[in-house]
Design an enzyme around this catalytic site. Structure first.
Site, PDB file in Angstrom:
ATOM      1  CB  THR A 189      -0.930  -0.026   1.233  1.00  0.00           C
ATOM      2  OG1 THR A 189      -1.814  -1.133   1.082  1.00  0.00           O
ATOM      3  CG2 THR A 189      -1.743   1.241   1.364  1.00  0.00           C
ATOM      4  CB  SER A 239       2.703  -7.730   1.245  1.00  0.00           C
ATOM      5  OG  SER A 239       1.815  -7.555   2.309  1.00  0.00           O
ATOM      6  CB  THR A 294       0.503  -3.441   6.396  1.00  0.00           C
ATOM      7  OG1 THR A 294      -0.787  -3.572   5.791  1.00  0.00           O
ATOM      8  CG2 THR A 294       1.001  -2.016   6.292  1.00  0.00           C
ATOM      9  CG  ASP A 295      -2.438  -7.297   3.854  1.00  0.00           C
ATOM     10  OD1 ASP A 295      -2.778  -6.502   4.752  1.00  0.00           O
ATOM     11  OD2 ASP A 295      -3.066  -7.413   2.785  1.00  0.00           O
TER      12      ASP A 295
HETATM   13  N1  ASP Z   1      -2.706  -5.541   0.837  1.00  0.00           N
HETATM   14  C1  ASP Z   1      -1.703  -4.540   1.117  1.00  0.00           C
HETATM   15  C2  ASP Z   1      -0.360  -5.223   1.127  1.00  0.00           C
HETATM   16  O1  ASP Z   1      -0.073  -5.911   2.081  1.00  0.00           O
HETATM   17  C3  ASP Z   1      -1.998  -3.896   2.404  1.00  0.00           C
HETATM   18  C4  ASP Z   1      -1.001  -2.876   2.874  1.00  0.00           C
HETATM   19  O2  ASP Z   1       0.112  -2.777   2.395  1.00  0.00           O
HETATM   20  O3  ASP Z   1      -1.360  -2.150   3.829  1.00  0.00           O
HETATM   21  O4  ASP Z   1       0.402  -5.099   0.205  1.00  0.00           O
END
Ligand code: ASP
Length: 325
Positions: free
Chosen positions: A20, A66, A99-100
């Site tokens: 993200t 991610s 973040t995932d």
């Molecule tokens: N789906 C995203 C990822 O993990 C969520 C994020 O980065 O906050 O790439």
């Protein structure tokens, strides 16, 4: 203890993997429904005026959401990070990530990369196009930390809080303040561009697979299959049977509470072990791990993974199986 970041001690290398932090949405008001991993590492640096003129190098390794993180990217990331950390002119390495699965990548790097210098992961909960994105500040903090003298180990910085890579947990699916360090607590804080240390920088004991199975570690196609199964009301042992039939050599059961496992899964785990798989139990609880009593958990208890979360326990088992050959 408080220290300040003085003149730049060396180059900071930024390795972009997507997420993200590199995501864009159709409207600045959108915090969900964006596309992750659109921007390259150069664009992330360009969005932070405070970084202009600092000795930085940016490389885009991947443009992944991610949630799709894969072992080949992990292998490439570990090699790239190790290569840059070994350069005498490099002060530290920053990894931008989604973040995932940030906590998984952090734990993998913690166990596989010798980080006598800082290897700092960062991410964002809001896309780069948001009215108030969290990525630029997080990237600035990560670079600040990566060039701070005396910092070492795999760390993650988000929202001004520095977590040890081995303790990081994503606790919330949407809020900007989404991460914690579990019972260990944070290592440091980033306050107005300065690092305030709360406890010693984490030690980074490398997994034996790094020395014993270096070639296999570099080739993700050789990694053993290790899956996670959750214990829950109405759990079915057939899930474990199917995973073993599909090639799983290791299984982590995310148990309830202090690592308790449904009787159906316990029976299936015995069948899996008889078929040659390694089965361990962790806890699916948000905080805490599995505390084993003085009786060792009882005669039939599956081996417990201590304070490791199920995703950390999966990485540990994968590395154990790699080291065992
Ligand atoms: N789906 C995203 C990822 O993990 C969520 C994020 O980065 O906050 O790439």
């Amino acid at each position: 203890m408080q220290s300040t970041s003085g003149s730049p001690p060396g180059v900071v290398v930024i390795l972009g993997t997507g997420g993200t932090i590199a995501g864009t949405a159709a409207s600045a008001a959108r915090h969900v429904g964006y596309q992750a991993g659109v921007l390259g590492a150069d664009a992330l640096v360009a969005a932070v005026p405070a970084l202009q003129g600092w000795p930085l190098e940016a490389e885009t390794l991947a443009r992944l959401d991610s949630c799709d993180m894969d072992h080949a990217t992990w292998a490439a990331l570990a090699q790239r990070a190790a290569l840059h950390l070994a350069r005498p002119d490099v002060a530290g390495v920053v990894v931008t990530h989604g973040t995932d699965t940030l906590e998984e990548t952090a734990y993998f790097l913690h166990r596989t990369v010798a980080a006598a210098k800082p290897l700092v992961l960062t991410a964002a909960m809001r896309p780069a196009t948001a009215l108030s994105p969290d990525g630029p500040q997080n990237l600035f903090d990560a670079v600040t930390l990566a060039r701070e003298p005396g910092v070492r180990g795999v760390l993650a910085v988000l929202g001004g809080v520095v977590h040890a890579g081995c303790s990081l947990r994503k606790l919330h699916g949407y809020r900007v303040d989404a991460f914690g360090s579990g019972d260990a607590g944070p290592v440091a804080l980033l306050e107005d561009g300065r690092v305030r240390l709360l406890r010693p920088w984490p030690d980074a004991p490398l997994h034996p697979a790094v020395a014993q199975a270096a070639d296999s570690l570099r080739a993700a196609s050789r990694w053993p299959v290790v899956d996670i199964v959750s214990s829950h009301a109405g759990a079915r042992g057939e899930v474990i049977d199917a995973l073993v039939a599909a090639g799983a050599r290791g299984l982590v059961i995310a148990g309830t509470g202090n690592g308790s496992v449904h009787a159906e899964l316990r029976a299936a785990a015995r069948r899996a072990v008889a078929a040659g798989a390694v089965v361990r139990r962790a806890s699916r609880c948000l905080l805490g791990g599995v505390v084993v009593g003085q009786d060792g958990g009882g005669p039939d208890a599956l081996p417990a993974t201590g304070e490791l979360t199920p995703v950390q326990a999966r990485i540990e088992l994968l590395l154990d199986l790699l080291a065992a050959g």
